[in-house]
Design an enzyme around this catalytic site. Structure first.
Site, PDB file in Angstrom:
ATOM      1  N   HIS A  28       0.841  -1.205   0.000  1.00  0.00           N
ATOM      2  CA  HIS A  28       0.000   0.000   0.000  1.00  0.00           C
ATOM      3  C   HIS A  28       0.879   1.258   0.000  1.00  0.00           C
ATOM      4  O   HIS A  28       0.603   2.219  -0.714  1.00  0.00           O
ATOM      5  CB  HIS A  28      -0.878   0.059   1.255  1.00  0.00           C
ATOM      6  CG  HIS A  28      -1.905  -1.027   1.375  1.00  0.00           C
ATOM      7  ND1 HIS A  28      -2.043  -1.786   2.513  1.00  0.00           N
ATOM      8  CD2 HIS A  28      -2.847  -1.471   0.516  1.00  0.00           C
ATOM      9  CE1 HIS A  28      -3.035  -2.646   2.347  1.00  0.00           C
ATOM     10  NE2 HIS A  28      -3.539  -2.483   1.136  1.00  0.00           N
ATOM     11  N   LYS A  52     -16.495  -7.419   5.449  1.00  0.00           N
ATOM     12  CA  LYS A  52     -15.323  -8.076   6.044  1.00  0.00           C
ATOM     13  C   LYS A  52     -15.256  -7.716   7.528  1.00  0.00           C
ATOM     14  O   LYS A  52     -15.529  -6.578   7.889  1.00  0.00           O
ATOM     15  CB  LYS A  52     -14.029  -7.562   5.394  1.00  0.00           C
ATOM     16  CG  LYS A  52     -13.818  -7.989   3.961  1.00  0.00           C
ATOM     17  CD  LYS A  52     -12.451  -7.477   3.496  1.00  0.00           C
ATOM     18  CE  LYS A  52     -12.288  -7.545   1.983  1.00  0.00           C
ATOM     19  NZ  LYS A  52     -11.107  -6.801   1.524  1.00  0.00           N
ATOM     20  N   ARG A 101      -2.080  -6.032  -8.416  1.00  0.00           N
ATOM     21  CA  ARG A 101      -0.970  -6.922  -8.122  1.00  0.00           C
ATOM     22  C   ARG A 101      -0.793  -7.983  -9.206  1.00  0.00           C
ATOM     23  O   ARG A 101       0.291  -8.195  -9.711  1.00  0.00           O
ATOM     24  CB  ARG A 101      -1.190  -7.629  -6.780  1.00  0.00           C
ATOM     25  CG  ARG A 101      -0.858  -6.757  -5.619  1.00  0.00           C
ATOM     26  CD  ARG A 101      -1.466  -7.292  -4.371  1.00  0.00           C
ATOM     27  NE  ARG A 101      -2.917  -7.203  -4.437  1.00  0.00           N
ATOM     28  CZ  ARG A 101      -3.715  -7.359  -3.419  1.00  0.00           C
ATOM     29  NH1 ARG A 101      -3.230  -7.667  -2.249  1.00  0.00           N
ATOM     30  NH2 ARG A 101      -5.019  -7.221  -3.551  1.00  0.00           N
ATOM     31  N   SER A 139      -2.749  -7.636   2.889  1.00  0.00           N
ATOM     32  CA  SER A 139      -2.994  -7.554   4.333  1.00  0.00           C
ATOM     33  C   SER A 139      -3.319  -8.942   4.882  1.00  0.00           C
ATOM     34  O   SER A 139      -2.905  -9.284   5.991  1.00  0.00           O
ATOM     35  CB  SER A 139      -4.154  -6.596   4.615  1.00  0.00           C
ATOM     36  OG  SER A 139      -3.850  -5.296   4.187  1.00  0.00           O
TER      37      SER A 139
HETATM   38  P1  ADP Z   1      -9.751  -3.725  -0.451  1.00  0.00           P
HETATM   39  O1  ADP Z   1     -10.362  -4.527   0.646  1.00  0.00           O
HETATM   40  O2  ADP Z   1     -10.593  -2.572  -0.908  1.00  0.00           O
HETATM   41  O3  ADP Z   1      -9.179  -4.527  -1.600  1.00  0.00           O
HETATM   42  P2  ADP Z   1      -7.063  -3.409   0.502  1.00  0.00           P
HETATM   43  O4  ADP Z   1      -6.676  -2.644   1.716  1.00  0.00           O
HETATM   44  O5  ADP Z   1      -6.852  -4.879   0.535  1.00  0.00           O
HETATM   45  O6  ADP Z   1      -8.544  -2.994   0.265  1.00  0.00           O
HETATM   46  O7  ADP Z   1      -6.328  -2.817  -0.771  1.00  0.00           O
HETATM   47  C1  ADP Z   1      -6.514  -1.486  -1.159  1.00  0.00           C
HETATM   48  C2  ADP Z   1      -5.927  -1.280  -2.530  1.00  0.00           C
HETATM   49  O8  ADP Z   1      -4.517  -1.495  -2.483  1.00  0.00           O
HETATM   50  C3  ADP Z   1      -6.441  -2.234  -3.610  1.00  0.00           C
HETATM   51  O9  ADP Z   1      -6.509  -1.519  -4.823  1.00  0.00           O
HETATM   52  C4  ADP Z   1      -5.388  -3.289  -3.675  1.00  0.00           C
HETATM   53  O10 ADP Z   1      -5.357  -3.901  -4.959  1.00  0.00           O
HETATM   54  C5  ADP Z   1      -4.142  -2.461  -3.448  1.00  0.00           C
HETATM   55  N1  ADP Z   1      -3.045  -3.261  -2.916  1.00  0.00           N
HETATM   56  C6  ADP Z   1      -3.046  -4.075  -1.851  1.00  0.00           C
HETATM   57  N2  ADP Z   1      -1.841  -4.668  -1.678  1.00  0.00           N
HETATM   58  C7  ADP Z   1      -1.061  -4.203  -2.684  1.00  0.00           C
HETATM   59  C8  ADP Z   1       0.297  -4.450  -3.100  1.00  0.00           C
HETATM   60  N3  ADP Z   1       1.062  -5.317  -2.459  1.00  0.00           N
HETATM   61  N4  ADP Z   1       0.755  -3.800  -4.189  1.00  0.00           N
HETATM   62  C9  ADP Z   1      -0.043  -2.945  -4.866  1.00  0.00           C
HETATM   63  N5  ADP Z   1      -1.321  -2.685  -4.549  1.00  0.00           N
HETATM   64  C10 ADP Z   1      -1.821  -3.301  -3.480  1.00  0.00           C
END
Ligand code: ADP
Length: 172
Positions: A28, A52, A101, A139
């Site tokens: 992130h 979630k 990703r 996460s």
């Molecule tokens: P959500 O539950 O909305 O997917 P996340 O917190 O899991 O929220 O992710 C928020 C955003 O960050 C999403 O667009 C996700 O694809 C992106 N993201 C999460 N991990 C990574 C990573 N390792 N590299 C690039 N983008 C990421």
């Protein structure tokens, strides 16, 4: 085209990076650092997302993000409930940042982007590809490793590592 006549320069560009951030990872933060350079203002918006059950409370998720982005002047941490397009309108923003990703992210992300377009004509989603070293990082993976006392120091900032230890004290 100069700054006055180019429509892209007429208003400060405000982008919104929405997500659960449960908790924020280096993946992130990579997206946050890179997009903060591209837009005048970046709002990281933590979603209440009722489908979630988060490990960290809304307050904890925001605090961890605040700590990790302290050095970035044009980044703000906020939260929202309900439809993202309504939040965008409230904040006078039209740009949505999402990280990609792998191909597995693509279908869902495209569906979301199209839905947001349908709900609000002005909403535009910008996809940013992950840096290769974080392409596997999520996460959920971080929480899974922390749960079994594995090392997460390379995957999250130090404050988050500490917060994870506090959530899973029995295995540390
Ligand atoms: P959500 O539950 O909305 O997917 P996340 O917190 O899991 O929220 O992710 C928020 C955003 O960050 C999403 O667009 C996700 O694809 C992106 N993201 C999460 N991990 C990574 C990573 N390792 N590299 C690039 N983008 C990421």
């Amino acid at each position: 085209m100069n700054k006055e006549t180019n429509p892209l320069h007429r208003h400060p560009s405000i982008a919104v990076y929405p997500g659960s951030f449960d908790p924020v990872t280096k993946g992130h933060l990579d997206i946050i650092h890179r997009s903060a350079k591209l837009f005048d203002r970046l709002i990281v918006a933590v979603s209440h997302n009722s489908s979630k059950t988060p490990l960290f409370t809304m307050d904890e998720r925001k605090q961890l993000l605040l700590g990790a982005t302290r050095d970035l002047d044009n980044v703000e941490i906020d939260s929202f409930d309900g439809l993202l397009v309504n939040y965008l309108r409230k904040r006078n923003a039209r740009l949505i940042i999402r990280g990609l990703r792998a191909m597995t992210d693509f279908e869902f992300e495209l569906q979301m982007a199209s839905t947001n377009r349908k709900l609000s004509e002005e909403a535009e989603t910008f996809f940013m590809s992950t840096s290769p070293e974080y392409s596997y990082l999520s996460s959920s993976i971080v929480k899974e490793i922390a749960k079994y006392a594995g090392p997460v120091g390379d995957l999250v900032p130090p404050d988050v590592e500490q917060a994870l230890r506090a959530k899973f004290p029995q295995v540390q």
